[in-house]
Motif scaffolding. Structure first.
Motif, PDB file in Angstrom:
ATOM      1  N   ASN A  47       0.827  -1.193   0.000  1.00  0.00           N
ATOM      2  CA  ASN A  47       0.000   0.000   0.000  1.00  0.00           C
ATOM      3  C   ASN A  47       0.872   1.256   0.000  1.00  0.00           C
ATOM      4  OD1 ASN A  47      -2.513   1.261  -0.014  1.00  0.00           O
ATOM      5  ND2 ASN A  47      -2.577   1.453   2.207  1.00  0.00           N
ATOM      6  N   MET A  48       0.329   2.335  -0.558  1.00  0.00           N
ATOM      7  CA  MET A  48       1.063   3.604  -0.663  1.00  0.00           C
ATOM      8  C   MET A  48       2.403   3.394  -1.365  1.00  0.00           C
ATOM      9  SD  MET A  48       0.361   5.130   3.145  1.00  0.00           S
ATOM     10  CE  MET A  48      -1.074   4.621   4.086  1.00  0.00           C
ATOM     11  N   SER A  49       2.356   2.620  -2.426  1.00  0.00           N
ATOM     12  CA  SER A  49       3.592   2.196  -3.089  1.00  0.00           C
ATOM     13  C   SER A  49       4.291   3.347  -3.807  1.00  0.00           C
ATOM     14  CB  SER A  49       3.298   1.070  -4.084  1.00  0.00           C
ATOM     15  OG  SER A  49       2.347   1.502  -5.056  1.00  0.00           O
ATOM     16  N   VAL A  50       3.511   4.273  -4.385  1.00  0.00           N
ATOM     17  CA  VAL A  50       4.126   5.363  -5.143  1.00  0.00           C
ATOM     18  C   VAL A  50       3.170   6.555  -5.154  1.00  0.00           C
ATOM     19  CG1 VAL A  50       3.176   4.585  -7.350  1.00  0.00           C
ATOM     20  CG2 VAL A  50       5.266   5.967  -7.327  1.00  0.00           C
ATOM     21  N   PHE A  51       3.745   7.742  -5.147  1.00  0.00           N
ATOM     22  CA  PHE A  51       2.948   8.967  -5.241  1.00  0.00           C
ATOM     23  C   PHE A  51       3.200   9.621  -6.584  1.00  0.00           C
ATOM     24  CE2 PHE A  51       2.832  13.640  -4.857  1.00  0.00           C
ATOM     25  CZ  PHE A  51       1.478  13.801  -4.594  1.00  0.00           C
ATOM     26  N   GLN A  52       2.115   9.912  -7.294  1.00  0.00           N
ATOM     27  CA  GLN A  52       2.217  10.575  -8.589  1.00  0.00           C
ATOM     28  C   GLN A  52       1.670  11.993  -8.477  1.00  0.00           C
ATOM     29  OE1 GLN A  52       1.040   8.297 -12.019  1.00  0.00           O
ATOM     30  NE2 GLN A  52       0.492  10.104 -13.193  1.00  0.00           N
ATOM     31  N   HIS A  98       4.972  13.456 -11.999  1.00  0.00           N
ATOM     32  CA  HIS A  98       6.225  12.872 -11.519  1.00  0.00           C
ATOM     33  C   HIS A  98       5.922  11.851 -10.425  1.00  0.00           C
ATOM     34  CE1 HIS A  98      10.418  12.494 -10.414  1.00  0.00           C
ATOM     35  NE2 HIS A  98      10.100  12.736  -9.152  1.00  0.00           N
ATOM     36  N   ARG A  99       6.552  10.689 -10.508  1.00  0.00           N
ATOM     37  CA  ARG A  99       6.312   9.605  -9.555  1.00  0.00           C
ATOM     38  C   ARG A  99       7.415   9.602  -8.495  1.00  0.00           C
ATOM     39  NH1 ARG A  99       2.933   5.465 -11.527  1.00  0.00           N
ATOM     40  NH2 ARG A  99       4.234   3.855 -10.597  1.00  0.00           N
ATOM     41  N   THR A 100       7.003   9.552  -7.218  1.00  0.00           N
ATOM     42  CA  THR A 100       7.938   9.556  -6.098  1.00  0.00           C
ATOM     43  C   THR A 100       7.604   8.405  -5.161  1.00  0.00           C
ATOM     44  OG1 THR A 100       8.094  11.965  -6.207  1.00  0.00           O
ATOM     45  CG2 THR A 100       8.885  10.911  -4.198  1.00  0.00           C
ATOM     46  N   HIS A 101       8.601   7.613  -4.815  1.00  0.00           N
ATOM     47  CA  HIS A 101       8.430   6.496  -3.878  1.00  0.00           C
ATOM     48  C   HIS A 101       8.707   7.027  -2.470  1.00  0.00           C
ATOM     49  CE1 HIS A 101       8.061   3.417  -7.034  1.00  0.00           C
ATOM     50  NE2 HIS A 101       8.969   4.126  -7.689  1.00  0.00           N
ATOM     51  N   ILE A 102       7.699   7.601  -1.867  1.00  0.00           N
ATOM     52  CA  ILE A 102       7.873   8.272  -0.578  1.00  0.00           C
ATOM     53  C   ILE A 102       8.304   7.295   0.508  1.00  0.00           C
ATOM     54  CG2 ILE A 102       6.639   9.540   1.231  1.00  0.00           C
ATOM     55  CD1 ILE A 102       4.962  10.821  -0.941  1.00  0.00           C
ATOM     56  N   PHE A 103       7.717   6.104   0.534  1.00  0.00           N
ATOM     57  CA  PHE A 103       8.016   5.126   1.577  1.00  0.00           C
ATOM     58  C   PHE A 103       9.007   4.056   1.131  1.00  0.00           C
ATOM     59  CE2 PHE A 103       3.744   6.709   2.645  1.00  0.00           C
ATOM     60  CZ  PHE A 103       4.001   7.172   3.924  1.00  0.00           C
ATOM     61  N   GLY A 104       9.691   4.294   0.018  1.00  0.00           N
ATOM     62  CA  GLY A 104      10.621   3.298  -0.484  1.00  0.00           C
ATOM     63  C   GLY A 104      10.050   2.570  -1.675  1.00  0.00           C
ATOM     64  N   SER A 105      10.884   1.801  -2.324  1.00  0.00           N
ATOM     65  CA  SER A 105      10.488   1.132  -3.558  1.00  0.00           C
ATOM     66  C   SER A 105      10.574  -0.381  -3.418  1.00  0.00           C
ATOM     67  CB  SER A 105      11.389   1.598  -4.720  1.00  0.00           C
ATOM     68  OG  SER A 105      11.099   0.900  -5.906  1.00  0.00           O
ATOM     69  N   ASP A 106       9.431  -1.067  -3.676  1.00  0.00           N
ATOM     70  CA  ASP A 106       9.373  -2.533  -3.775  1.00  0.00           C
ATOM     71  C   ASP A 106       9.786  -3.251  -2.497  1.00  0.00           C
ATOM     72  OD1 ASP A 106       8.342  -2.610  -6.318  1.00  0.00           O
ATOM     73  OD2 ASP A 106      10.309  -2.710  -7.291  1.00  0.00           O
ATOM     74  N   GLY A 107       9.626  -2.619  -1.352  1.00  0.00           N
ATOM     75  CA  GLY A 107       9.966  -3.292  -0.095  1.00  0.00           C
ATOM     76  C   GLY A 107       9.077  -4.494   0.172  1.00  0.00           C
ATOM     77  N   ALA A 108       7.765  -4.358  -0.051  1.00  0.00           N
ATOM     78  CA  ALA A 108       6.841  -5.467   0.170  1.00  0.00           C
ATOM     79  C   ALA A 108       7.070  -6.592  -0.830  1.00  0.00           C
ATOM     80  CB  ALA A 108       5.398  -4.968   0.097  1.00  0.00           C
ATOM     81  N   LEU A 163       2.928 -11.389  -3.999  1.00  0.00           N
ATOM     82  CA  LEU A 163       2.549  -9.985  -3.887  1.00  0.00           C
ATOM     83  C   LEU A 163       1.223  -9.818  -4.613  1.00  0.00           C
ATOM     84  CD1 LEU A 163       3.440  -7.129  -2.901  1.00  0.00           C
ATOM     85  CD2 LEU A 163       4.267  -6.747  -5.222  1.00  0.00           C
ATOM     86  N   LEU A 164       0.174  -9.532  -3.865  1.00  0.00           N
ATOM     87  CA  LEU A 164      -1.174  -9.492  -4.430  1.00  0.00           C
ATOM     88  C   LEU A 164      -1.421  -8.256  -5.272  1.00  0.00           C
ATOM     89  CD1 LEU A 164      -3.096 -10.718  -1.263  1.00  0.00           C
ATOM     90  CD2 LEU A 164      -2.506 -12.061  -3.292  1.00  0.00           C
ATOM     91  N   GLY A 165      -0.651  -7.199  -5.021  1.00  0.00           N
ATOM     92  CA  GLY A 165      -0.843  -5.994  -5.816  1.00  0.00           C
ATOM     93  C   GLY A 165      -0.255  -4.767  -5.159  1.00  0.00           C
ATOM     94  N   ASP A 166      -0.136  -3.696  -5.949  1.00  0.00           N
ATOM     95  CA  ASP A 166       0.341  -2.397  -5.485  1.00  0.00           C
ATOM     96  C   ASP A 166      -0.815  -1.410  -5.498  1.00  0.00           C
ATOM     97  OD1 ASP A 166       3.507  -2.380  -5.352  1.00  0.00           O
ATOM     98  OD2 ASP A 166       2.946  -3.595  -7.086  1.00  0.00           O
ATOM     99  N   VAL A 167      -0.954  -0.670  -4.410  1.00  0.00           N
ATOM    100  CA  VAL A 167      -1.968   0.383  -4.332  1.00  0.00           C
ATOM    101  C   VAL A 167      -1.239   1.711  -4.156  1.00  0.00           C
ATOM    102  CG1 VAL A 167      -3.957   1.290  -3.074  1.00  0.00           C
ATOM    103  CG2 VAL A 167      -3.650  -1.192  -3.329  1.00  0.00           C
ATOM    104  N   PRO A 168      -1.475   2.685  -5.013  1.00  0.00           N
ATOM    105  CA  PRO A 168      -0.714   3.935  -4.945  1.00  0.00           C
ATOM    106  C   PRO A 168      -1.158   4.819  -3.774  1.00  0.00           C
ATOM    107  CG  PRO A 168      -2.390   4.086  -6.638  1.00  0.00           C
ATOM    108  CD  PRO A 168      -2.440   2.671  -6.141  1.00  0.00           C
ATOM    109  N   LEU A 169      -0.309   5.760  -3.430  1.00  0.00           N
ATOM    110  CA  LEU A 169      -0.655   6.807  -2.479  1.00  0.00           C
ATOM    111  C   LEU A 169      -1.313   7.928  -3.278  1.00  0.00           C
ATOM    112  CD1 LEU A 169      -0.473   8.090   0.370  1.00  0.00           C
ATOM    113  CD2 LEU A 169       1.796   8.935  -0.274  1.00  0.00           C
ATOM    114  N   HIS A 170      -2.643   8.021  -3.163  1.00  0.00           N
ATOM    115  CA  HIS A 170      -3.367   8.942  -4.037  1.00  0.00           C
ATOM    116  C   HIS A 170      -4.410   9.713  -3.234  1.00  0.00           C
ATOM    117  CE1 HIS A 170      -5.578  10.475  -7.534  1.00  0.00           C
ATOM    118  NE2 HIS A 170      -4.544  10.107  -8.273  1.00  0.00           N
TER     119      HIS A 170
END
Length: 359
Positions: A278-283, A289-299, A310-317
């Motif tokens: 969850n909150m995988s990337v902020f656009q 512009h895409r920013t990985h606020i909490f890090g990239s691909d940790g889960a 990995l069931l899926g990525d949910v963006p920070l939106h």
């Protein structure tokens, strides 16, 4: 005869009255001694207990009735009997566990959990339930808020009011967006604290699970409280859980607790269906512009380490936050958005994993 009929009518009228926090508290206090059981042999006796207490009772019995024989014990362990000893201990510990009983009318129970709070677990649970329904409208999906101290489902699902009681003294779930919901939040005001000790919480969970007229459900999604405490163990040991979904942000500190949560479910023999990042990337809504606020691909890395999917990525939106606060989850309020599509993909992956686990 008239007085008897009048008393029956009054009793039925009482049963149909809304269930409030004060009535729930009275019910829990009156039934607190029937919360759990201690098994000795093939019989069960009522009384609050846990595995640790049961083990202590067994050890105390042996100490009182049998003379100490530590030398023989050490000798047996040194001679290669440690595995047999551990197996006997496991069997004795299992005698103290409650038997799993399915929830009436519910085919599969899916728990949504996290090692820590603040990672979007409740929002994921709500949109997962709505995603299951959106992917297959012929399926019936229910939602249970097991976070007694911090219930979020009433706000997220835009539900208010006290549940009515049926003729069978079962709570009738409140329904919105086609999903029947049950939560302690329906019994208290938004700002009222729930001041209960552990045994009352366990009894409340039992009532929220089994004293509810769920009807016929294909899936019951359970929003678990954060952590790996009494509620998680109680549900895992009392209900046959089809699988657990672990929610985490890609941040290292969140992944540490997510791993503890996954390992806890494995210890109690609950299949871990996978992780949701969850909150995988902020656009940025202005420049994209895409920013990985909490890090990239940790889960994703943690899923590989644990050997789960990995069931899926949910963006920070912003859309997810706004629709959640309004009680209009993004899956139903913005069904064509990329955010809603992310949750539907997670729901589809969960159904696929349930089929794999069941076979």
């Amino acid at each position: 005869m008239r007085s008897t009929a009048a008393s029956r009518g009054a009793s039925k009228q009482l049963n149909m009255a809304p269930l409030t926090y004060s009535r729930m508290s009275h019910l829990l206090r009156s039934s607190i001694n029937r919360l759990s059981v201690i098994r000795t042999g093939d019989e069960s006796k009522p009384g609050p207990a846990c595995c640790v207490q049961f083990a202590r009772c067994q050890m105390t019995k042996r100490r009182r009735s049998d003379p100490p024989n530590l030398g023989v014990l050490c000798l047996s362990q040194r001679s290669g009997d440690s595995q047999a000893l551990q197996e006997r201990q496991r069997q004795q510990m299992a005698k103290g566990l409650p038997r799993q009983k399915p929830i009436a009318g519910v085919k599969q129970v899916v728990v949504v959990a996290s090692g820590k709070g603040g990672v979007g677990k409740s929002t994921t649970a709500v949109n997962l339930a709505l995603g299951l329904l959106a992917n297959d409208p012929l399926k019936s999906v229910g939602l249970l808020d097991a976070d007694v101290y911090g219930p979020s489902i009433p706000k997220l699902m835009n539900l208010k009011g006290n549940p009515e009681l049926s003729d069978d003294n079962l709570m009738i779930p409140l329904v919105n967006y086609g999903v029947p919901c049950m939560s302690m939040g329906f019994l208290v005001d938004d700002v009222a604290p729930i001041v209960w000790r552990g045994l009352m919480v366990m009894s409340a969970i039992e009532r929220l699970l089994r004293h509810v007229d769920w009807g016929s459900l294909d899936y019951l999604v359970v929003d678990m409280p954060p952590g790996t405490g009494d509620v998680q163990l109680s549900i895992s040991q009392n209900v046959p859980v089809a699988g657990a979904v672990i929610v985490s942000t890609p941040q290292d500190i969140a992944l540490l607790d997510a791993r503890r949560g996954a390992e806890m479910f494995r210890k109690v023999h609950v299949p871990v269906l996978g992780l949701v990042q969850n909150m995988s990337v902020f656009q940025c809504p202005k420049c994209d512009h895409r920013t990985h606020i909490f890090g990239s691909d940790g889960a994703r890395r943690l899923a590989d380490t644990l050997g789960v999917q990995l069931l899926g990525d949910v963006p920070l939106h912003l859309n997810i936050r706004e629709t959640s606060d309004e009680g209009k989850p993004v899956v139903v309020s913005s069904p064509d958005s990329p955010e809603a599509e992310a949750y539907r993909k997670v729901a589809a992956a969960v159904v696929q994993r349930l089929e794999e686990v069941s076979t």
